[in-house]
Enzyme design. Structure first.
Site, PDB file in Angstrom:
ATOM      1  N   LYS A 208       0.820  -1.211   0.000  1.00 23.67           N
ATOM      2  CA  LYS A 208       0.000   0.000   0.000  1.00 23.67           C
ATOM      3  C   LYS A 208       0.857   1.266   0.000  1.00 23.67           C
ATOM      4  O   LYS A 208       0.656   2.174  -0.813  1.00 23.67           O
ATOM      5  CB  LYS A 208      -0.953  -0.022   1.195  1.00 23.67           C
ATOM      6  CG  LYS A 208      -1.837   1.204   1.324  1.00 23.67           C
ATOM      7  CD  LYS A 208      -2.703   1.388   0.090  1.00 23.67           C
ATOM      8  CE  LYS A 208      -3.264   2.769  -0.025  1.00 23.67           C
ATOM      9  NZ  LYS A 208      -4.386   3.052   0.812  1.00 23.67           N
ATOM     10  N   CYS A 264      -4.553  10.913   1.680  1.00 23.21           N
ATOM     11  CA  CYS A 264      -3.677   9.739   1.531  1.00 23.21           C
ATOM     12  C   CYS A 264      -2.271  10.080   1.054  1.00 23.21           C
ATOM     13  O   CYS A 264      -1.319   9.973   1.821  1.00 23.21           O
ATOM     14  CB  CYS A 264      -4.312   8.739   0.582  1.00 23.21           C
ATOM     15  SG  CYS A 264      -5.829   8.053   1.236  1.00 23.21           S
TER      16      CYS A 264
HETATM   17  C1  UDX Z   1      -5.215   7.749  -3.546  1.00 22.19           C
HETATM   18  C2  UDX Z   1      -4.829   6.470  -4.318  1.00 22.19           C
HETATM   19  O1  UDX Z   1      -5.084   6.640  -5.716  1.00 22.19           O
HETATM   20  C3  UDX Z   1      -5.627   5.291  -3.807  1.00 22.19           C
HETATM   21  O2  UDX Z   1      -5.237   4.107  -4.478  1.00 22.19           O
HETATM   22  C4  UDX Z   1      -5.377   5.168  -2.330  1.00 22.19           C
HETATM   23  O3  UDX Z   1      -6.144   4.131  -1.799  1.00 22.19           O
HETATM   24  C5  UDX Z   1      -5.719   6.461  -1.591  1.00 22.19           C
HETATM   25  O4  UDX Z   1      -4.995   7.539  -2.179  1.00 22.19           O
HETATM   26  P1  UDX Z   1      -7.272   9.458  -3.617  1.00 22.19           P
HETATM   27  O5  UDX Z   1      -6.594  10.186  -2.502  1.00 22.19           O
HETATM   28  O6  UDX Z   1      -8.739   9.218  -3.554  1.00 22.19           O
HETATM   29  O7  UDX Z   1      -6.605   8.012  -3.814  1.00 22.19           O
HETATM   30  O8  UDX Z   1      -7.017  10.323  -4.931  1.00 22.19           O
HETATM   31  P2  UDX Z   1      -6.282  10.141  -6.322  1.00 22.19           P
HETATM   32  O9  UDX Z   1      -7.265  10.015  -7.394  1.00 22.19           O
HETATM   33  O10 UDX Z   1      -5.205   9.127  -6.234  1.00 22.19           O
HETATM   34  O11 UDX Z   1      -5.620  11.583  -6.473  1.00 22.19           O
HETATM   35  C6  UDX Z   1      -4.661  12.043  -5.525  1.00 22.19           C
HETATM   36  C7  UDX Z   1      -4.243  13.461  -5.820  1.00 22.19           C
HETATM   37  O12 UDX Z   1      -3.383  13.488  -6.945  1.00 22.19           O
HETATM   38  C8  UDX Z   1      -5.376  14.433  -6.125  1.00 22.19           C
HETATM   39  O13 UDX Z   1      -5.124  15.638  -5.436  1.00 22.19           O
HETATM   40  C9  UDX Z   1      -5.295  14.636  -7.622  1.00 22.19           C
HETATM   41  O14 UDX Z   1      -5.762  15.897  -8.010  1.00 22.19           O
HETATM   42  C10 UDX Z   1      -3.799  14.504  -7.851  1.00 22.19           C
HETATM   43  N1  UDX Z   1      -3.442  14.070  -9.195  1.00 22.19           N
HETATM   44  C11 UDX Z   1      -3.819  12.841  -9.652  1.00 22.19           C
HETATM   45  C12 UDX Z   1      -2.653  14.886 -10.011  1.00 22.19           C
HETATM   46  O15 UDX Z   1      -2.278  15.986  -9.605  1.00 22.19           O
HETATM   47  N2  UDX Z   1      -2.290  14.437 -11.250  1.00 22.19           N
HETATM   48  C13 UDX Z   1      -2.662  13.229 -11.728  1.00 22.19           C
HETATM   49  O16 UDX Z   1      -2.294  12.890 -12.853  1.00 22.19           O
HETATM   50  C14 UDX Z   1      -3.466  12.400 -10.904  1.00 22.19           C
END
Ligand code: UDX
Length: 439
Positions: A208, A264
């Site tokens: 994880k 996260c």
């Molecule tokens: C994340 C992990 O994806 C997931 O597998 C884990 O269980 C928990 O943490 P989450 O926090 O829901 O999930 O959001 P995620 O969709 O992963 O996006 C995280 C952050 O990265 C967001 O702030 C998003 O805006 C940013 N992001 C994502 C970017 O800046 N660029 C990208 O290309 C993708």
């Protein structure tokens, strides 16, 4: 099976409803009586597409109940999922294990028959082993209670789908019996052919944190290149698209912009580093410090760009802020890049008016000094600059022509690289975007 899910936040509440959807009898447990009351009445305490229907369907079917009692949980469950939060400890980079430990201390003394405790929270490697010792000392059933780890990879905004149709299932187990129990819990997912990895508990815990560290690294990589683009007048958007076509790299998580936030990724990479220090292996993970630093620097760059667009000073400038949630399709504002930028603009003397389709209530609670509106056009009225900070679909569908009649100066900063630049320019807007040249 009789399953309890302890901790009914974004992860636990959806997991509880998902387990009920698979036909198990589920008891969701939380210390927050208000949240439990809402859930018991079929009311989702947070925004998550599809969750309210899943919740109500399973309550109505009689498979899903809620309680605040760990004693009731102990009496009821054959399997206890631990889904409480592991936020960043205040004054430290490490994870705060208070809530996980409190669950074990509250539950274990009531465990008088054989059962399996399954951790889902993201934790420092070594936690399952530590909890197993606590359980052995506290539970009347002693070695009849085992501890397993089953990391959760769900993304907010897609939590229902990720729970019912995960892209892989990882279980960390210390016995064949524990694995057999988890196979039974997840029979439906396994029957669907979902990739399945059974391993030891330490590996499962590390899967994880490694996954989140990799995702964070990928985002900061493209954002670091974005800064280079800004320096030489190159364009990060076609660059990222070109990289993404290489299947070894892939285009997902390569969207340049304001960087990552949420409950996260930011705290998980810090906790990973803190744990690595304890284990004496921090040298191999030093790059995660850079990942964190690049991520935070994008937020400051957005503020600097906004200031530059307003002629060098933010004082008394009226700014329309689009977005408060850390990402679209969520009302979660934990470590939100959007709110960071909005409050930095406010602290520099600007008058911000923030719109978000779902996160206003949470944002107002955590940042009461800022101004909010639930109508997007109100944010634009009289604005000298608009800043696009969370890429909700609704913002892509705005009519720049109409909005130009509301603002004082038609200029917008697209910090998420998600707007149609040509459309806005054609409507008379000056548009700047992170990592893209000024034209
Ligand atoms: C994340 C992990 O994806 C997931 O597998 C884990 O269980 C928990 O943490 P989450 O926090 O829901 O999930 O959001 P995620 O969709 O992963 O996006 C995280 C952050 O990265 C967001 O702030 C998003 O805006 C940013 N992001 C994502 C970017 O800046 N660029 C990208 O290309 C993708």
């Amino acid at each position: 099976m009789r399953i309890t899910v302890i901790g009914t936040g974004y992860l636990g509440a959806v997991h509880a409803a998902g387990m009920a959807q698979f036909g198990h009898d589920v008891l969701g447990v939380d210390v927050d009586a208000t949240k439990i009351d809402q859930l018991a009445h079929g009311v989702a305490p947070f925004y998550e597409p599809g969750f309210p229907d899943l919740l109500r369907e399973n309550i109505d079917a009689g498979r899903l109940r809620f309680s605040t009692s760990l004693r009731e949980a102990a009496d009821f469950g054959d399997v206890h999922f631990v889904c409480v939060g592991t936020p960043q400890r205040s004054g430290s980079a490490a994870a705060d294990m208070t809530y996980v430990d409190a669950v074990i201390k509250g539950l274990a003394p009531h465990l008088s028959r054989n059962c399996l405790i399954v951790g889902k929270s993201t934790v420092p490697v070594g936690t399952a082993a530590r909890l197993a010792s606590m359980v052995a000392a506290l539970a009347p059933a002693a070695e009849g209670v085992q501890v397993a780890w089953n990391p959760e990879f769900l993304r907010e905004g897609f939590a229902v789908n990720d729970t019912l149709h995960p892209d892989r299932l990882v279980v960390g187990v210390e016995s064949a019996e524990a694995e057999a129990t988890l196979r039974q819990v997840y029979a439906e997912i396994l029957d669907a052919g979902t990739p399945y990895i059974a391993t030891d508990v330490a590996t499962a815990e590390l899967v994880k944190v490694s996954a989140n560290a990799f995702l964070a690294t990928k985002i900061s990589f493209i954002n670091a290149i974005s800064e280079v683009c800004e320096t030489v007048g190159a364009d990060i958007v076609p660059l990222a698209a070109a990289l993404g076509h290489d299947p070894r790299i892939g285009s997902r998580f390569l969207a340049p912009g304001l960087g990552f936030g949420g409950g996260c990724l930011p705290k998980d990479i810090r906790a990973f580093l803190a744990r690595a220090e304890e284990l004496g292996v921090e040298d191999v993970l030093t790059f995660l410090k850079n990942v964190d630093a690049v991520n935070v620097s994008r937020r400051r760059s957005a503020v600097d760009l906004a200031r530059a667009m307003l002629g060098g000073s933010l004082k008394d400038k009226r700014i329309a802020v689009l977005g408060a949630a850390f990402k679209p399709n969520s009302d979660d504002i934990r470590d939100s890049p959007a709110l960071y930028v909005a409050s930095a603009l406010h602290e520099s003397g600007a008058h911000v008016r923030i719109h978000d389709p779902e996160a206003i209530e949470n944002a107002r609670t955590s940042h009461p000094a800022l101004n909010y509106t639930t109508e997007v056009q109100k944010a634009f009225e009289g604005a000298q600059l608009a800043v696009h900070l969370t890429e909700w679909q609704e913002y892509r569908e705005l009519d720049p022509q109409y909005l130009s009649t509301l603002v004082t100066t038609p200029q917008i900063l697209d910090a998420r690289n998600a707007l149609d630049i040509d459309l806005w320019r054609a409507a008379g807007w000056t548009i700047r975007a992170m990592g893209r040249p000024t034209r």
